[in-house]
Design a protein around this motif. Structure first.
Motif, PDB file in Angstrom:
ATOM      1  N   MET A   1      10.793  15.109  -1.165  1.00 52.50           N
ATOM      2  CA  MET A   1       9.831  13.902  -1.439  1.00 52.50           C
ATOM      3  C   MET A   1       8.962  14.043  -2.875  1.00 52.50           C
ATOM      4  O   MET A   1       9.092  13.075  -3.545  1.00 52.50           O
ATOM      5  N   ILE A   2       8.657  15.021  -3.264  1.00 50.77           N
ATOM      6  CA  ILE A   2       8.147  15.566  -4.531  1.00 50.77           C
ATOM      7  C   ILE A   2       9.010  15.141  -5.419  1.00 50.77           C
ATOM      8  O   ILE A   2       8.665  14.468  -6.585  1.00 50.77           O
ATOM      9  N   ILE A   3      10.087  15.628  -5.430  1.00 53.57           N
ATOM     10  CA  ILE A   3      11.117  15.429  -6.596  1.00 53.57           C
ATOM     11  C   ILE A   3      11.490  13.823  -6.886  1.00 53.57           C
ATOM     12  O   ILE A   3      11.450  13.283  -7.761  1.00 53.57           O
ATOM     13  N   ILE A   4      11.772  13.162  -5.628  1.00 57.50           N
ATOM     14  CA  ILE A   4      11.882  11.757  -5.845  1.00 57.50           C
ATOM     15  C   ILE A   4      10.798  10.934  -6.124  1.00 57.50           C
ATOM     16  O   ILE A   4      10.905  10.025  -7.281  1.00 57.50           O
ATOM     17  N   SER A   5       9.531  11.424  -5.708  1.00 58.78           N
ATOM     18  CA  SER A   5       8.362  10.501  -6.237  1.00 58.78           C
ATOM     19  C   SER A   5       8.307  10.808  -7.919  1.00 58.78           C
ATOM     20  O   SER A   5       7.866   9.838  -8.356  1.00 58.78           O
ATOM     21  N   ARG A   6       8.463  11.882  -8.200  1.00 60.37           N
ATOM     22  CA  ARG A   6       8.146  12.436  -9.633  1.00 60.37           C
ATOM     23  C   ARG A   6       9.199  11.658 -10.477  1.00 60.37           C
ATOM     24  O   ARG A   6       9.093  10.926 -11.615  1.00 60.37           O
ATOM     25  N   ALA A   7      10.550  11.430  -9.910  1.00 60.01           N
ATOM     26  CA  ALA A   7      11.487  10.653 -10.534  1.00 60.01           C
ATOM     27  C   ALA A   7      11.385   9.483 -10.778  1.00 60.01           C
ATOM     28  O   ALA A   7      11.510   8.648 -11.584  1.00 60.01           O
ATOM     29  N   MET A   8      10.894   8.783  -9.541  1.00 59.18           N
ATOM     30  CA  MET A   8      10.381   7.348  -9.627  1.00 59.18           C
ATOM     31  C   MET A   8       9.200   7.159 -10.522  1.00 59.18           C
ATOM     32  O   MET A   8       9.024   6.039 -11.376  1.00 59.18           O
TER      33      MET A   8
ATOM     34  N   SER B   1       0.270   8.095  -5.595  1.00 58.99           N
ATOM     35  CA  SER B   1       1.187   8.492  -4.949  1.00 58.99           C
ATOM     36  C   SER B   1       1.661   9.881  -4.911  1.00 58.99           C
ATOM     37  O   SER B   1       2.057  10.854  -4.069  1.00 58.99           O
ATOM     38  N   CYS B   2       2.486  10.058  -6.138  1.00 60.18           N
ATOM     39  CA  CYS B   2       3.052  11.058  -6.581  1.00 60.18           C
ATOM     40  C   CYS B   2       2.006  12.580  -6.420  1.00 60.18           C
ATOM     41  O   CYS B   2       2.533  13.501  -5.933  1.00 60.18           O
ATOM     42  N   ASN B   3       0.881  12.382  -6.873  1.00 64.86           N
ATOM     43  CA  ASN B   3      -0.120  13.520  -6.638  1.00 64.86           C
ATOM     44  C   ASN B   3      -0.406  13.971  -5.216  1.00 64.86           C
ATOM     45  O   ASN B   3      -0.468  14.837  -4.832  1.00 64.86           O
ATOM     46  N   PHE B   4      -0.580  12.757  -4.518  1.00 63.85           N
ATOM     47  CA  PHE B   4      -0.873  13.042  -3.035  1.00 63.85           C
ATOM     48  C   PHE B   4       0.370  13.607  -2.263  1.00 63.85           C
ATOM     49  O   PHE B   4       0.407  14.668  -1.538  1.00 63.85           O
ATOM     50  N   ILE B   5       1.557  13.124  -2.838  1.00 62.81           N
ATOM     51  CA  ILE B   5       2.783  13.875  -2.112  1.00 62.81           C
ATOM     52  C   ILE B   5       2.899  15.347  -2.420  1.00 62.81           C
ATOM     53  O   ILE B   5       3.285  16.090  -1.940  1.00 62.81           O
ATOM     54  N   SER B   6       2.543  15.407  -3.908  1.00 60.49           N
ATOM     55  CA  SER B   6       2.695  16.735  -4.442  1.00 60.49           C
ATOM     56  C   SER B   6       1.628  18.007  -3.618  1.00 60.49           C
ATOM     57  O   SER B   6       2.134  19.099  -3.567  1.00 60.49           O
ATOM     58  N   LEU B   7       0.594  17.258  -3.270  1.00 64.56           N
ATOM     59  CA  LEU B   7      -0.405  18.325  -2.570  1.00 64.56           C
ATOM     60  C   LEU B   7       0.149  18.680  -1.290  1.00 64.56           C
ATOM     61  O   LEU B   7      -0.102  19.660  -0.848  1.00 64.56           O
ATOM     62  N   THR B   8       0.795  17.670  -0.597  1.00 68.04           N
ATOM     63  CA  THR B   8       1.765  18.293   0.726  1.00 68.04           C
ATOM     64  C   THR B   8       2.681  19.242   0.515  1.00 68.04           C
ATOM     65  O   THR B   8       2.973  19.889   1.445  1.00 68.04           O
TER      66      THR B   8
ATOM     67  N   ILE C   1       9.019  27.547  -2.537  1.00 64.11           N
ATOM     68  CA  ILE C   1       9.775  26.618  -3.405  1.00 64.11           C
ATOM     69  C   ILE C   1       8.986  25.331  -3.264  1.00 64.11           C
ATOM     70  O   ILE C   1       8.668  24.541  -4.305  1.00 64.11           O
ATOM     71  N   SER C   2       8.607  24.801  -1.956  1.00 62.37           N
ATOM     72  CA  SER C   2       7.527  23.493  -2.005  1.00 62.37           C
ATOM     73  C   SER C   2       6.451  23.609  -2.561  1.00 62.37           C
ATOM     74  O   SER C   2       6.191  22.920  -3.387  1.00 62.37           O
ATOM     75  N   ALA C   3       5.600  24.755  -2.490  1.00 65.52           N
ATOM     76  CA  ALA C   3       4.520  25.239  -3.287  1.00 65.52           C
ATOM     77  C   ALA C   3       4.481  25.014  -4.685  1.00 65.52           C
ATOM     78  O   ALA C   3       3.841  24.535  -5.590  1.00 65.52           O
ATOM     79  N   VAL C   4       5.548  25.585  -5.201  1.00 68.26           N
ATOM     80  CA  VAL C   4       5.839  25.899  -6.668  1.00 68.26           C
ATOM     81  C   VAL C   4       6.272  24.465  -7.360  1.00 68.26           C
ATOM     82  O   VAL C   4       5.598  23.835  -8.155  1.00 68.26           O
ATOM     83  N   VAL C   5       7.144  23.600  -6.459  1.00 70.73           N
ATOM     84  CA  VAL C   5       7.525  22.299  -7.113  1.00 70.73           C
ATOM     85  C   VAL C   5       6.201  21.230  -6.964  1.00 70.73           C
ATOM     86  O   VAL C   5       6.131  20.564  -7.898  1.00 70.73           O
ATOM     87  N   GLY C   6       5.330  21.214  -6.013  1.00 70.42           N
ATOM     88  CA  GLY C   6       4.407  20.547  -5.908  1.00 70.42           C
ATOM     89  C   GLY C   6       3.320  20.825  -6.863  1.00 70.42           C
ATOM     90  O   GLY C   6       2.648  20.005  -7.428  1.00 70.42           O
ATOM     91  N   GLY C   7       3.022  22.272  -7.362  1.00 67.20           N
ATOM     92  CA  GLY C   7       2.075  22.543  -8.091  1.00 67.20           C
ATOM     93  C   GLY C   7       2.660  22.045  -9.433  1.00 67.20           C
ATOM     94  O   GLY C   7       1.538  21.686 -10.268  1.00 67.20           O
ATOM     95  N   ILE C   8       4.028  22.259  -9.762  1.00 65.67           N
ATOM     96  CA  ILE C   8       4.192  21.959 -11.256  1.00 65.67           C
ATOM     97  C   ILE C   8       4.232  20.643 -11.361  1.00 65.67           C
ATOM     98  O   ILE C   8       3.648  19.974 -12.335  1.00 65.67           O
ATOM     99  N   THR C   9       4.594  19.750 -10.579  1.00 65.80           N
ATOM    100  CA  THR C   9       4.344  18.248 -10.606  1.00 65.80           C
ATOM    101  C   THR C   9       2.985  17.716 -10.595  1.00 65.80           C
ATOM    102  O   THR C   9       2.649  16.920 -11.600  1.00 65.80           O
TER     103      THR C   9
END
Length: 220
Positions: A141-148, A162-169, A190-198
């Motif tokens: 979800m984070i990767i797709i939202s960031r790509a969009m 939306s992207c920041n909210f999804i990244s917080l999850t 992995i989920s936390a790292v991807v969300g934090g970087i985003t």
């Protein structure tokens, strides 16, 4: 018979009693008649793909329930199939044929997939929803939202929120691990790292637009 000049009914007389004009009886009287009313034609039947899918899904769900309860299996797999068909209806109606915001679509799809995983876990007595499915789906979800956001940032600025909210999850799986609800660490990290970087990227390159959207949404 009527007078050709003023339209008054004169009967068999040759002189109009109103305008005193001589009426020529050889002139054919012209009647202003409206054209006959056309009968109502039935409108063409419009069957949307969503309605077609709904009918097919209902039939398939009923068949699954009948087969499941008539078989010797104790696992009620039919209810997972019903959940899958319901997810397909949401996919068509609220994502493909919907004009809602892209971030909302991504979040809704992720939430539905996670719900399907928990339904699968409850029916088939597995232990994969919290440990694997939740962090993996959130990561995608984070990767797709960031790509969009990267593709449509000029046309859809609300994606910043939306992207920041999804990244917080993305931090939710690591919180569950810290609470000993799950014992699998790698997917949660992995989920936390991807969300934090985003979040860091969003705040670094789009802080002004993010403030504008928060001001617009919350009327600050």
């Amino acid at each position: 018979m009527r007078c050709n000049n003023c339209g008054v009914e004169i009967g068999d007389n040759n002189i109009c009693p109103l305008c005193q004009m001589i009426v020529d009886k050889t002139v054919v009287e012209i009647k202003n008649e409206y054209p006959p009313k056309q009968e109502k034609r039935p409108l063409p039947l419009k069957v949307s793909p969503k309605n077609i899918y709904l009918i097919v899904a209902l039939i398939a769900s009923i068949i699954s329930i009948i087969v499941c309860y008539m078989s010797a299996y104790t696992t009620l797999w039919c209810w997972f199939m019903v959940a899958v068909f319901a997810y397909g209806y949401l996919l068509i109606g609220n994502t493909i044929y919907s004009n809602s915001e892209i971030g909302a679509k991504i979040f809704l799809q992720g939430a539905c997939l996670i719900s399907l995983c928990y339904i699968y876990e409850a029916i088939f007595k597995t232990n994969v929803a919290t440990s694997y499915c939740l962090p993996i789906i959130i990561t995608f979800m984070i990767i797709i939202s960031r790509a969009m956001l990267t593709i449509f940032y000029k046309h859809n600025k609300s994606l910043f929120v939306s992207c920041n909210f999804i990244s917080l999850t993305g931090f939710l799986p690591i919180i569950l691990y810290a609470c000993n609800i799950t014992t699998i660490l790698v997917p949660a990290v992995i989920s936390a790292v991807v969300g934090g970087i985003t979040i860091i990227c969003n705040l670094t390159f789009g802080i002004k637009k993010l403030k504008e959207q928060f001001t617009k949404v919350f009327h600050l």
